[in-house]
Scaffold this active site. Structure first.
Site, PDB file in Angstrom:
ATOM      1  N   ASP A  46       0.853  -1.190   0.000  1.00  0.00           N
ATOM      2  CA  ASP A  46       0.000   0.000   0.000  1.00  0.00           C
ATOM      3  C   ASP A  46       0.889   1.240   0.000  1.00  0.00           C
ATOM      4  OD1 ASP A  46       0.987   0.256   2.553  1.00  0.00           O
ATOM      5  OD2 ASP A  46      -0.877  -0.255   3.555  1.00  0.00           O
TER       6      ASP A  46
ATOM      7  N   GLY B 133      -0.105   5.850   3.088  1.00  0.00           N
ATOM      8  CA  GLY B 133      -0.934   6.996   3.468  1.00  0.00           C
ATOM      9  C   GLY B 133      -2.069   6.617   4.392  1.00  0.00           C
TER      10      GLY B 133
ATOM     11  N   ASP C  55      -8.312  -7.359  -0.110  1.00  0.00           N
ATOM     12  CA  ASP C  55      -7.410  -7.493   1.039  1.00  0.00           C
ATOM     13  C   ASP C  55      -8.198  -7.069   2.259  1.00  0.00           C
ATOM     14  OD1 ASP C  55      -7.178  -4.445   0.643  1.00  0.00           O
ATOM     15  OD2 ASP C  55      -6.080  -4.809   2.498  1.00  0.00           O
TER      16      ASP C  55
ATOM     17  N   CYS D 172     -11.775 -28.861   6.818  1.00  0.00           N
ATOM     18  CA  CYS D 172     -10.610 -28.011   6.552  1.00  0.00           C
ATOM     19  C   CYS D 172      -9.342 -28.846   6.710  1.00  0.00           C
ATOM     20  CB  CYS D 172     -10.594 -26.840   7.529  1.00  0.00           C
ATOM     21  SG  CYS D 172      -9.206 -25.730   7.286  1.00  0.00           S
TER      22      CYS D 172
ATOM     23  N   CYS E  77      -6.249 -27.419   6.991  1.00  0.00           N
ATOM     24  CA  CYS E  77      -5.150 -26.563   7.460  1.00  0.00           C
ATOM     25  C   CYS E  77      -4.427 -27.226   8.637  1.00  0.00           C
ATOM     26  CB  CYS E  77      -5.675 -25.181   7.851  1.00  0.00           C
ATOM     27  SG  CYS E  77      -6.413 -25.094   9.483  1.00  0.00           S
TER      28      CYS E  77
ATOM     29  N   CYS F  93      -6.440 -27.353  11.889  1.00  0.00           N
ATOM     30  CA  CYS F  93      -7.510 -28.351  11.948  1.00  0.00           C
ATOM     31  C   CYS F  93      -6.947 -29.772  11.987  1.00  0.00           C
ATOM     32  CB  CYS F  93      -8.474 -28.161  10.783  1.00  0.00           C
ATOM     33  SG  CYS F  93      -9.476 -26.667  10.998  1.00  0.00           S
TER      34      CYS F  93
ATOM     35  N   HIS G  47      -6.009 -20.969  10.295  1.00  0.00           N
ATOM     36  CA  HIS G  47      -7.286 -21.521   9.828  1.00  0.00           C
ATOM     37  C   HIS G  47      -8.087 -20.480   9.051  1.00  0.00           C
ATOM     38  CE1 HIS G  47     -11.154 -23.444   9.569  1.00  0.00           C
ATOM     39  NE2 HIS G  47     -11.648 -22.289   9.989  1.00  0.00           N
TER      40      HIS G  47
HETATM   41 ZN   LIG Z   1      -8.664 -25.132   9.420  1.00  0.00          ZN
END
Ligand SMILES: [Zn+2]
Lengths: 395, 375
Positions: free
Chosen positions: A98, A101, A273, A311, A313, A316, A341
């Site tokens: 970015d 600012g 974002d 999930c 991840c 998890c 997660h």
């Molecule tokens: Zn997860």
């Protein structure tokens, strides 16, 4: 269109036949990014967040760096010496920074905006610092991100003074010219202009049209997601995507709540974002298709399930809700675990949307998604209206 | 599980009592070997401080010893009970070896009221009084691989003799209970239990405490020293007294936040395990990244870097013990400690020069660390 095709090429792969949703491929110097895409904040100041390898494993293709924080730590000198942020942090994929600012205006109450730039007092030694469009680009040229943002004149979204809003939108266009002139690395960095004008449609049209005359490879929609009513928010997003070139990526700044992502993808946005997934993790909130789980609640004390059994991840795979409940908001580890997660959740949502756009089943996906999120069918009005404006009827 | 000392490697010429050993035979993970001397990793709420399992696995590929103070993890009890597989697994760290104790002794806690058969544990939610029965009940829920028996160890070296005497008596009473409970516990059959030495402030009391523990030398697998956190080397005197009364193959644990040079002195006195509180003292986020260890993970994650760096101290210490160059290594670290406060980056390169200085010493005995592992 412009001569900077080497720094960014955007190909539309599929378009939804009902809504404005589209799936694309954005080729950047460091990575080919599949859109629609969510960009997590990957460089929170002192890098207490996730490791680059973790972000890669989570399938992040592009991450966002905060210029203001990076300028303080590790500092521009160090980044220059390391040969840019990619090398410094060991991140090999695409990066967006970015302008710095927004951080200043929101973090530092003493910021003062003039035609020259944003003036503020350094929180470190109290000295006066001026962030001009030229300075912002100089710093971003050092950081070396694939996409860099112009410095824009930030006015709070709920601001009412029309003259000030008009001034901000016009000044943003003038600052864009200064940014483009100061840009030293057009062959490997892309400046995205920011469409301003808050909730004023005339100003938005003016701003978008003005920016489209410039030699740029993509556009950002700024000044939204700052506390305005959702009924005011979505029409501006939709207006902006109608105005902006179809063959260039569109980045909606600061949006990242799941339902907002689904609606805005339907409205034709390609990039997002938001600090929301990591910020909400700090308060013990885990994201799922059914909404947020607040792991602080006692109901999870002996719950041996993972946050989301679908999930994959690392959180998890390794941790139960019961364990997270014990350490949530006490240990920093809990915040990291839930962040992992939550980012995995965002990435999965974007992948699913993209796959459905490609298969031609995006409207059906949207219906399934809202039904899971609102099992009692109490859809918010703005969701019904925004989706219906692009031909997706959920009721 | 058991602890093996590699006695063959003990220096016969009085070069010190530094020794190599290993913890093996853990039923949950039969292949796991923890080499000693080593430092444990300090945990909070069961997790290694500031590191998720995922990040930890990127820093340490081999199993580590986890230091689990009840004071910061007692809130896990309900979840642990529901899951039933012990604290390491519950905290996402299966395959690592856990060592549970009453509290992280480097935490500063208030002095105050004690009851006859209870000791206070200071949690985030305030003071809880624990009896030895309750402590062992918690151990059956936490299922650690190593248990430090409950002790009234929070006395400083300068405490009055009355307080020290009470602490020794209370610890003794509680040890008796721990031993009874431990003998009967099927759940803890695979766990080692260590006696905790208290009373370091008074030579007489220290001897009494050691004597109390030695009564159980057939049940205990080792000893720990608690109650010292002022960084003084005075406490190591205890090891002279230990050698007469305590079996040689006892695992010896030293709690507290010690500077690297003091750690090496303790190793020289034959201490095997240290709690992981030292790296936590150094919280500065950036300098080590810039000038320190070259490994990328460390550059990207300072906290991991500090742990890795501290771990390297022990890794090098073990190699030097094997090579019989430990005294040189210690000298080198002492010099570094004087120059470079607060934290040193342990680089092997600098030690290589030292090795050459006294090459002949090195030849005396094996320098192959692999022999130790297979032995
Ligand atoms: Zn997860």
């Amino acid at each position: 269109m412009g001569p900077n095709l080497a720094a960014l090429s955007f190909t539309l792969c599929s378009e939804c036949e009902t809504s404005k949703a589209r799936a694309g491929l954005m080729k950047l110097p460091h990575y080919e990014v599949k859109t629609p895409v969510f960009m997590p904040v990957g460089t929170q100041g002192t890098m207490k967040g996730l490791l680059p390898e973790q972000l890669e494993e989570l399938d992040c293709e592009i991450i966002l760096g905060n210029t203001y924080h990076l300028g303080n730590r590790p500092g521009i000198k160090t980044l220059k010496k390391a040969g840019g942020l990619h090398k410094f942090m060991g991140w090999h994929r695409a990066l967006l920074t970015d302008s710095g600012g927004f951080q200043m205006v929101s973090l530092l109450k003493l910021a003062e905006i003039t035609e020259e730039g944003v003036k503020f007092k350094s929180p470190y030694d109290g000295s006066e610092i001026m962030l001009t469009p030229e300075k912002s680009i100089e710093i971003q040229n050092c950081i070396g991100a694939d996409i860099i943002m112009q410095l824009d004149d930030v006015v709070r979204t709920t601001f009412q003074d029309n003259d000030r809003i008009k001034l901000a939108a016009e000044r943003t266009s003038r600052w864009l010219d200064r940014c483009l002139r100061a840009h030293k690395r057009p062959s490997d960095q892309n400046i995205f202009p920011i469409v301003q004008g808050l909730l004023n449609k005339e100003l938005r049209i003016q701003s978008a049209n003005e920016h489209m005359t410039k030699d740029v490879n993509g556009f950002a929609i700024g000044g939204l997601s700052g506390g305005e009513a959702k009924d005011d928010f979505w029409p501006i997003v939709s207006l902006s995507t109608d105005l902006l070139s179809k063959n260039k990526p569109r980045y909606l700044m600061g949006v990242g709540v799941a339902i907002d992502l689904v609606v805005c993808v339907a409205l034709g946005v390609d990039m997002f974002d938001c600090v929301f997934p990591t910020r909400t993790a700090r308060f013990g909130c885990a994201l799922t298709n059914k909404g947020q789980l607040n792991l602080k609640q006692n109901q999870y004390a002996t719950d041996l399930n993972p946050i989301d059994e679908n999930c994959t991840c690392s959180t998890c795979r390794n941790y139960t809700r019961a364990y997270l409940h014990c350490i949530v908001s006490v240990e920093t580890v809990a915040c990291h675990l839930i962040s992992v997660h939550n980012i995995a959740f965002q990435m999965r949502l974007m992948r699913t949307m993209r796959a459905n756009i490609e298969k031609g089943t995006f409207p059906e996906f949207v219906k399934t998604f809202v039904d899971e999120l609102y099992p009692n069918k109490d859809y918010p009005t703005w969701v019904i209206n925004s989706l219906s404006s692009v031909g997706i009827k959920i009721i | 599980m058991h602890f093996i000392v590699n006695n063959d490697l003990l220096a016969p010429d009085g070069a010190g009592c530094e020794r190599l050993g290993c913890l093996t035979g853990i039923s949950k993970s039969p292949k796991t070997v923890i080499e000693t001397p080593t430092a444990a990793l300090m945990t909070q709420g069961g997790s290694v401080v500031h590191l998720t399992a995922d990040v930890l696995a990127r820093v340490f590929t081999e199993p580590k010893l986890l230091w689990v103070p009840l004071s910061n993890s007692i809130q896990l009890e309900a979840g642990l009970q529901a899951q039933g597989e012990g604290v390491a697994k519950f905290a996402g760290l299966p395959g690592h070896v856990s060592c549970a104790t009453l509290q992280n002794i480097t935490e500063i806690t208030p002095n105050g009221h004690y009851e006859l058969d209870k000791v206070p544990v200071w949690t985030k939610n305030g003071k809880k009084l624990l009896t030895a029965e309750r402590y062992m009940e918690l151990m059956e829920v936490f299922k650690p691989d190593i248990i430090l028996a409950i002790a009234d160890g929070r006395t400083s070296l300068d405490e009055g003799s009355k307080r020290i005497s009470k602490s020794v008596d209370r610890t003794q009473k509680m040890l008796n209970v721990c031993m009874e409970k431990y003998k009967c516990s099927e759940v803890l059959a695979d766990s080692l239990i260590l006696g905790v030495i208290v009373g370091c402030g008074s030579e007489k009391m220290l001897e009494k405490s050691i004597e109390n523990i030695s009564k159980y030398s057939d049940i205990l697998a080792g000893v720990a020293i608690s109650g010292l956190s002022d960084g003084s080397e005075r406490s190591f005197n205890a090891s002279d007294k230990l050698s007469d009364t305590i079996p040689k193959n006892f695992l010896k644990v030293l709690e507290g936040c010690w500077k690297p040079d003091v750690v090496l002195t303790a190793i020289e006195y034959g201490w095997d395990i240290f709690d992981g509180s030292l790296p936590l003292k150094y919280k500065d986020d950036f300098n080590p990244i810039l000038d320190g260890c070259e490994c990328l993970t460390c550059r990207k994650h300072t906290r991991a870097h500090n742990l890795h760096n501290f771990d390297q101290l022990f890794c090098y210490a073990r190699r030097h013990i094997a090579a019989n160059t430990f005294d040189l290594f210690k000298k080198y670290i002492q010099e570094q400690c004087q120059k470079l406060d607060p934290f040193i980056v342990y680089k092997e390169e600098s030690i290589k020069d030292l090795k050459q200085v006294d090459e002949h010493k090195k030849k005396i005995r094996t320098n192959d660390i692999d022999n130790i592992n297979s032995g």
